[in-house]
Design a protein around this motif. Structure first.
Motif, short mmCIF file in Angstrom:
data_model
loop_
_atom_site.label_atom_id
_atom_site.label_comp_id
_atom_site.label_asym_id
_atom_site.label_seq_id
_atom_site.Cartn_x
_atom_site.Cartn_y
_atom_site.Cartn_z
N ALA A 1 0.84 -1.20 0.00
CA ALA A 1 0.00 0.00 0.00
C ALA A 1 0.87 1.25 0.00
CB ALA A 1 -0.92 -0.01 1.21
N ASN A 2 1.99 1.19 0.65
CA ASN A 2 2.87 2.34 0.71
C ASN A 2 3.61 2.57 -0.60
OD1 ASN A 2 2.21 2.97 3.34
ND2 ASN A 2 3.82 1.72 4.20
N GLN A 3 3.67 1.58 -1.46
CA GLN A 3 4.41 1.70 -2.70
C GLN A 3 3.54 2.16 -3.85
OE1 GLN A 3 6.24 -2.08 -3.31
NE2 GLN A 3 7.61 -1.89 -1.58
N ASN A 4 2.27 1.85 -3.83
CA ASN A 4 1.40 2.15 -4.95
C ASN A 4 0.34 3.17 -4.55
OD1 ASN A 4 2.71 0.18 -6.51
ND2 ASN A 4 1.40 -1.41 -5.66
N ASP A 5 0.35 4.30 -5.21
CA ASP A 5 -0.67 5.31 -4.98
C ASP A 5 -1.55 5.35 -6.22
OD1 ASP A 5 -2.24 7.52 -4.48
OD2 ASP A 5 -0.57 8.80 -3.87
N TRP A 6 -2.83 5.08 -6.07
CA TRP A 6 -3.74 5.01 -7.21
C TRP A 6 -3.73 6.31 -8.01
CZ3 TRP A 6 -7.60 8.59 -7.47
CH2 TRP A 6 -7.92 9.25 -6.29
N PHE A 7 -3.51 7.43 -7.35
CA PHE A 7 -3.52 8.72 -8.04
C PHE A 7 -2.40 8.79 -9.07
CE2 PHE A 7 -2.69 13.28 -8.48
CZ PHE A 7 -3.98 13.75 -8.70
N ASP A 8 -1.27 8.20 -8.76
CA ASP A 8 -0.13 8.21 -9.69
C ASP A 8 -0.43 7.45 -10.97
OD1 ASP A 8 1.35 9.71 -7.89
OD2 ASP A 8 2.28 7.95 -6.99
N GLU A 9 -1.38 6.54 -10.91
CA GLU A 9 -1.71 5.72 -12.08
C GLU A 9 -2.76 6.37 -12.99
OE1 GLU A 9 -2.67 1.79 -10.74
OE2 GLU A 9 -0.88 1.68 -9.48
N LEU A 10 -3.29 7.52 -12.58
CA LEU A 10 -4.28 8.21 -13.39
C LEU A 10 -3.62 8.95 -14.54
CD1 LEU A 10 -6.53 9.79 -10.60
CD2 LEU A 10 -6.97 7.72 -11.92
N SER A 11 -4.39 9.18 -15.60
CA SER A 11 -3.87 9.98 -16.71
C SER A 11 -3.85 11.45 -16.30
CB SER A 11 -4.76 9.80 -17.94
OG SER A 11 -6.02 10.40 -17.72
N ASP A 12 -3.14 12.25 -17.06
CA ASP A 12 -3.08 13.69 -16.76
C ASP A 12 -4.47 14.32 -16.84
OD1 ASP A 12 -0.37 13.59 -16.32
OD2 ASP A 12 0.17 14.26 -18.34
N SER A 13 -5.26 13.91 -17.81
CA SER A 13 -6.61 14.49 -17.94
C SER A 13 -7.49 14.11 -16.74
CB SER A 13 -7.27 14.07 -19.25
OG SER A 13 -7.45 12.67 -19.30
N GLU A 14 -7.35 12.91 -16.23
CA GLU A 14 -8.11 12.50 -15.03
C GLU A 14 -7.68 13.33 -13.82
OE1 GLU A 14 -9.08 7.81 -15.84
OE2 GLU A 14 -6.99 8.37 -15.39
N LYS A 15 -6.38 13.55 -13.69
CA LYS A 15 -5.88 14.37 -12.57
C LYS A 15 -6.41 15.80 -12.66
CE LYS A 15 -1.68 11.68 -11.95
NZ LYS A 15 -0.22 11.65 -12.07
N VAL A 16 -6.47 16.35 -13.87
CA VAL A 16 -7.00 17.70 -14.07
C VAL A 16 -8.46 17.75 -13.66
CG1 VAL A 16 -7.62 19.40 -15.83
CG2 VAL A 16 -5.34 18.38 -15.85
N GLU A 17 -9.25 16.76 -14.07
CA GLU A 17 -10.67 16.72 -13.72
C GLU A 17 -10.88 16.64 -12.21
OE1 GLU A 17 -13.35 17.18 -15.68
OE2 GLU A 17 -11.97 17.51 -17.35
N ILE A 18 -10.06 15.86 -11.55
CA ILE A 18 -10.15 15.75 -10.08
C ILE A 18 -9.83 17.09 -9.45
CG2 ILE A 18 -9.06 14.74 -8.04
CD1 ILE A 18 -8.90 12.10 -9.67
N GLN A 19 -8.80 17.75 -9.94
CA GLN A 19 -8.42 19.05 -9.38
C GLN A 19 -9.52 20.08 -9.60
OE1 GLN A 19 -5.67 19.64 -7.39
NE2 GLN A 19 -6.93 21.43 -6.98
N ILE A 20 -10.17 20.04 -10.75
CA ILE A 20 -11.30 20.95 -11.02
C ILE A 20 -12.40 20.71 -9.99
CG2 ILE A 20 -13.20 21.44 -12.62
CD1 ILE A 20 -11.14 20.94 -14.92
N GLY A 21 -12.71 19.45 -9.72
CA GLY A 21 -13.73 19.12 -8.73
C GLY A 21 -13.36 19.59 -7.33
#
Length: 75
Positions: free
Chosen positions: A32-52
């Motif tokens: 769990a400490n090695q894998n962060d699900w957020f790191d596996e998202l695409s850049d567009s998904e990260k942008v959408e999350i930040q907008i939210g």
């Protein structure tokens, strides 16, 4: 006790563990400490999350309670 000594002490204890469920729990923690699900998202998904998140900070959202009221007739 420094970090290296603590690691060595932990390894010594780990070698003596006989309960497989304990090992499984330790593996889950270490993985769990090695894998962060957020790191596996695409850049567009990260942008959408930040907008939210930005919208939520500005209060631009509908509460769970309000959504449940609006859609209760279908539930």
């Amino acid at each position: 006790m420094d970090l290296e000594a603590r690691k060595y002490q932990f390894i010594q204890k780990l070698v003596k563990v006989e309960d497989e469920s304990v090992l499984e729990k330790l593996e889950l923690i270490l993985n769990a400490n090695q894998n962060d699900w957020f790191d596996e998202l695409s850049d567009s998904e990260k942008v959408e999350i930040q907008i939210g998140l930005d919208q939520a900070e500005k209060g631009e959202f509908v509460s769970h309670e309000e959504v449940m009221k609006r859609f209760s007739k279908w539930h």
